[in-house]
Motif scaffolding. Sequence first.
Motif, PDB file in Angstrom:
ATOM      1  N   GLU A  85       0.835  -1.206   0.000  1.00  0.00           N
ATOM      2  CA  GLU A  85       0.000   0.000   0.000  1.00  0.00           C
ATOM      3  C   GLU A  85       0.868   1.254   0.000  1.00  0.00           C
ATOM      4  N   ARG A  86       1.920   1.241   0.791  1.00  0.00           N
ATOM      5  CA  ARG A  86       2.835   2.390   0.835  1.00  0.00           C
ATOM      6  C   ARG A  86       3.525   2.582  -0.507  1.00  0.00           C
ATOM      7  N   LEU A  87       3.912   1.470  -1.104  1.00  0.00           N
ATOM      8  CA  LEU A  87       4.578   1.535  -2.403  1.00  0.00           C
ATOM      9  C   LEU A  87       3.648   2.138  -3.456  1.00  0.00           C
ATOM     10  N   ASN A  88       2.394   1.694  -3.463  1.00  0.00           N
ATOM     11  CA  ASN A  88       1.418   2.228  -4.419  1.00  0.00           C
ATOM     12  C   ASN A  88       1.216   3.726  -4.218  1.00  0.00           C
ATOM     13  N   ILE A  89       1.072   4.140  -2.966  1.00  0.00           N
ATOM     14  CA  ILE A  89       0.812   5.553  -2.671  1.00  0.00           C
ATOM     15  C   ILE A  89       1.987   6.430  -3.086  1.00  0.00           C
ATOM     16  N   VAL A  90       3.208   5.991  -2.771  1.00  0.00           N
ATOM     17  CA  VAL A  90       4.374   6.813  -3.088  1.00  0.00           C
ATOM     18  C   VAL A  90       4.576   6.901  -4.606  1.00  0.00           C
ATOM     19  N   ILE A  91       4.173   5.869  -5.351  1.00  0.00           N
ATOM     20  CA  ILE A  91       4.222   5.922  -6.817  1.00  0.00           C
ATOM     21  C   ILE A  91       3.165   6.897  -7.341  1.00  0.00           C
ATOM     22  N   GLU A  92       1.980   6.862  -6.739  1.00  0.00           N
ATOM     23  CA  GLU A  92       0.903   7.769  -7.157  1.00  0.00           C
ATOM     24  C   GLU A  92       1.270   9.226  -6.911  1.00  0.00           C
ATOM     25  N   SER A 150      11.463  17.230  -1.168  1.00  0.00           N
ATOM     26  CA  SER A 150      10.332  16.960  -0.270  1.00  0.00           C
ATOM     27  C   SER A 150       9.797  15.547  -0.492  1.00  0.00           C
ATOM     28  N   TYR A 151       9.765  15.121  -1.758  1.00  0.00           N
ATOM     29  CA  TYR A 151       9.305  13.770  -2.085  1.00  0.00           C
ATOM     30  C   TYR A 151      10.232  12.728  -1.459  1.00  0.00           C
ATOM     31  N   GLY A 152      11.540  12.965  -1.520  1.00  0.00           N
ATOM     32  CA  GLY A 152      12.494  12.032  -0.925  1.00  0.00           C
ATOM     33  C   GLY A 152      12.296  11.893   0.572  1.00  0.00           C
ATOM     34  N   ILE A 153      12.095  13.026   1.259  1.00  0.00           N
ATOM     35  CA  ILE A 153      11.849  12.996   2.709  1.00  0.00           C
ATOM     36  C   ILE A 153      10.535  12.281   3.007  1.00  0.00           C
ATOM     37  N   LEU A 154       9.507  12.558   2.213  1.00  0.00           N
ATOM     38  CA  LEU A 154       8.213  11.878   2.370  1.00  0.00           C
ATOM     39  C   LEU A 154       8.381  10.367   2.235  1.00  0.00           C
ATOM     40  N   LEU A 155       9.136   9.940   1.227  1.00  0.00           N
ATOM     41  CA  LEU A 155       9.366   8.512   0.983  1.00  0.00           C
ATOM     42  C   LEU A 155      10.083   7.872   2.179  1.00  0.00           C
ATOM     43  N   LEU A 156      11.123   8.531   2.688  1.00  0.00           N
ATOM     44  CA  LEU A 156      11.863   7.993   3.842  1.00  0.00           C
ATOM     45  C   LEU A 156      10.956   7.897   5.065  1.00  0.00           C
ATOM     46  N   GLU A 157      10.106   8.890   5.258  1.00  0.00           N
ATOM     47  CA  GLU A 157       9.179   8.870   6.392  1.00  0.00           C
ATOM     48  C   GLU A 157       8.183   7.717   6.260  1.00  0.00           C
ATOM     49  N   MET A 158       7.699   7.487   5.046  1.00  0.00           N
ATOM     50  CA  MET A 158       6.706   6.432   4.819  1.00  0.00           C
ATOM     51  C   MET A 158       7.240   5.044   5.142  1.00  0.00           C
ATOM     52  N   PHE A 159       8.531   4.815   4.883  1.00  0.00           N
ATOM     53  CA  PHE A 159       9.071   3.467   5.049  1.00  0.00           C
ATOM     54  C   PHE A 159       9.904   3.280   6.324  1.00  0.00           C
ATOM     55  N   THR A 160      10.184   4.377   7.033  1.00  0.00           N
ATOM     56  CA  THR A 160      10.848   4.242   8.339  1.00  0.00           C
ATOM     57  C   THR A 160       9.880   4.518   9.484  1.00  0.00           C
ATOM     58  N   ILE A 197      15.485  -1.946   0.623  1.00  0.00           N
ATOM     59  CA  ILE A 197      16.763  -1.262   0.357  1.00  0.00           C
ATOM     60  C   ILE A 197      16.635  -0.376  -0.869  1.00  0.00           C
ATOM     61  N   SER A 198      16.060  -0.901  -1.940  1.00  0.00           N
ATOM     62  CA  SER A 198      15.928  -0.144  -3.197  1.00  0.00           C
ATOM     63  C   SER A 198      15.069   1.101  -3.022  1.00  0.00           C
ATOM     64  N   VAL A 199      13.952   0.949  -2.316  1.00  0.00           N
ATOM     65  CA  VAL A 199      13.043   2.081  -2.088  1.00  0.00           C
ATOM     66  C   VAL A 199      13.734   3.171  -1.269  1.00  0.00           C
ATOM     67  N   LEU A 200      14.407   2.774  -0.192  1.00  0.00           N
ATOM     68  CA  LEU A 200      15.069   3.750   0.666  1.00  0.00           C
ATOM     69  C   LEU A 200      16.244   4.418  -0.052  1.00  0.00           C
ATOM     70  N   MET A 217      10.100   7.969 -10.320  1.00  0.00           N
ATOM     71  CA  MET A 217       8.843   7.253 -10.571  1.00  0.00           C
ATOM     72  C   MET A 217       9.098   5.956 -11.339  1.00  0.00           C
ATOM     73  N   ALA A 218       9.952   6.013 -12.337  1.00  0.00           N
ATOM     74  CA  ALA A 218      10.262   4.823 -13.149  1.00  0.00           C
ATOM     75  C   ALA A 218      10.924   3.743 -12.294  1.00  0.00           C
ATOM     76  N   GLU A 219      11.844   4.155 -11.404  1.00  0.00           N
ATOM     77  CA  GLU A 219      12.517   3.197 -10.527  1.00  0.00           C
ATOM     78  C   GLU A 219      11.533   2.551  -9.555  1.00  0.00           C
ATOM     79  N   MET A 220      10.621   3.341  -9.001  1.00  0.00           N
ATOM     80  CA  MET A 220       9.624   2.806  -8.072  1.00  0.00           C
ATOM     81  C   MET A 220       8.699   1.820  -8.775  1.00  0.00           C
ATOM     82  N   CYS A 221       8.326   2.136 -10.007  1.00  0.00           N
ATOM     83  CA  CYS A 221       7.468   1.229 -10.781  1.00  0.00           C
ATOM     84  C   CYS A 221       8.183  -0.083 -11.089  1.00  0.00           C
ATOM     85  N   ARG A 222       9.490   0.010 -11.334  1.00  0.00           N
ATOM     86  CA  ARG A 222      10.280  -1.199 -11.602  1.00  0.00           C
ATOM     87  C   ARG A 222      10.285  -2.117 -10.375  1.00  0.00           C
ATOM     88  N   ILE A 223      10.429  -1.516  -9.189  1.00  0.00           N
ATOM     89  CA  ILE A 223      10.405  -2.301  -7.944  1.00  0.00           C
ATOM     90  C   ILE A 223       9.046  -2.972  -7.768  1.00  0.00           C
TER      91      ILE A 223
END
Length: 379
Positions: free
Chosen positions: A167-174, A261-271, A338-341, A362-368
């Motif tokens: 769910e987190r992965l989907n949201i961060v891609i969106e 800001s997106y990078g910080i948001l992503l780190l917050e979502m997964f930590t 690891i890849s997401v972080l 976005m492309a890297e997240m979709c690949r994961i």
Amino acid sequence: MKLIISLVSAVHGVTFTLAILYFRYSRRAKKDPTSSDSEKFLTVSYQSLLKATDGFSSANLIGMGSFGSVYKGVLERAETTIAIKVLNLVHRGAYKSFTAECVALKNIRHRNLVKVLSACSGSDYQGNDFKALIYEFMVNGSLDEWLHPTQKIGEINERPKSLTFCERLNIVIEVAMALDYLHHHCETAIVHCDLKPSNILLDEDMVGHVGDFGLARFLIKPFENSSAYQSSSIGVRGTIGYTPPEYGMGHEVWTQGDVYSYGILLLEMFTGKRPTDDMFQGTSNLHGFVKEALPDQVIEIVDPVLVQEKVDREMSSANNRLNEDSKRAHINIEESWISVLEIGVACSAELPRERLDITDAMAEMCRIRNKLRANKICQ
């Protein structure tokens, strides 16, 4: 005879041309999206909003923003549940925020942006200026409520909110898709300037929508053939913890600021840790905390909710005789963490030139996600 034939032909030619022009104009008017019923804004007044929210009662208050309060309401005439952002016009910058949001949302449409339904600008019953924005209501609230749940009165026996890894992965891609649209696919590039969990709203299907464009800035190219942009205005540029360091040194607003800001948001979502957590003192920050732990200590920094999800999955597989596919799936989950972080770290780099473009992130997240889908871990 020749003269008569020439005159008749000329008259017929002019008539035919005018008829074609009239027909084309009529068809264009019918297809004009501004006249389409589906695209018309709701007509709302102060009185209708007052009634929809029971007098803007605290029971209907669902959020507080930098420039106002957000209420849940039901418009009886339209039978529509809406979210109403009432601007606190005493607050400095509220008028500018209202104008910025109206302009930004007027001509943009994307499935991962919160849809604005209308705006109300007038006076209340005391003659004071009243301004409000009306949005599509998001049933599942903000991402912040899911990442950092707090137990409310009457929710003692309810299961606390939590998001799975997928769910987190989907949201961060969106969210990345929304930013990619704003940065690269609008007529004029738009910088959100305040990307954070409380400005990401979730609908009934847990699809992420970027909202609150009160600090949004339009970027204009100083020269026609220039690849550089400059901001159309200056002022408040975000929230502490999510604002890129260059803004503090007077740098113009730009798309790379949103990437940070997106990078910080992503780190917050997964930590599960806010960038303003008490553990980050002095020069330490969320970016450095994650970067130092990768890749060998990833299990120690990932949100405990995700670690428990992985443990539960392993126990379930053990009970069903763990096969080689299941073992590979568990390895893939940790590799995906690891890849997401790493993407989060790359986006939130202190030096702008080291950050990824949002399209590449976005492309890297979709690949994961595609790899996890192939292993039947995510849907």
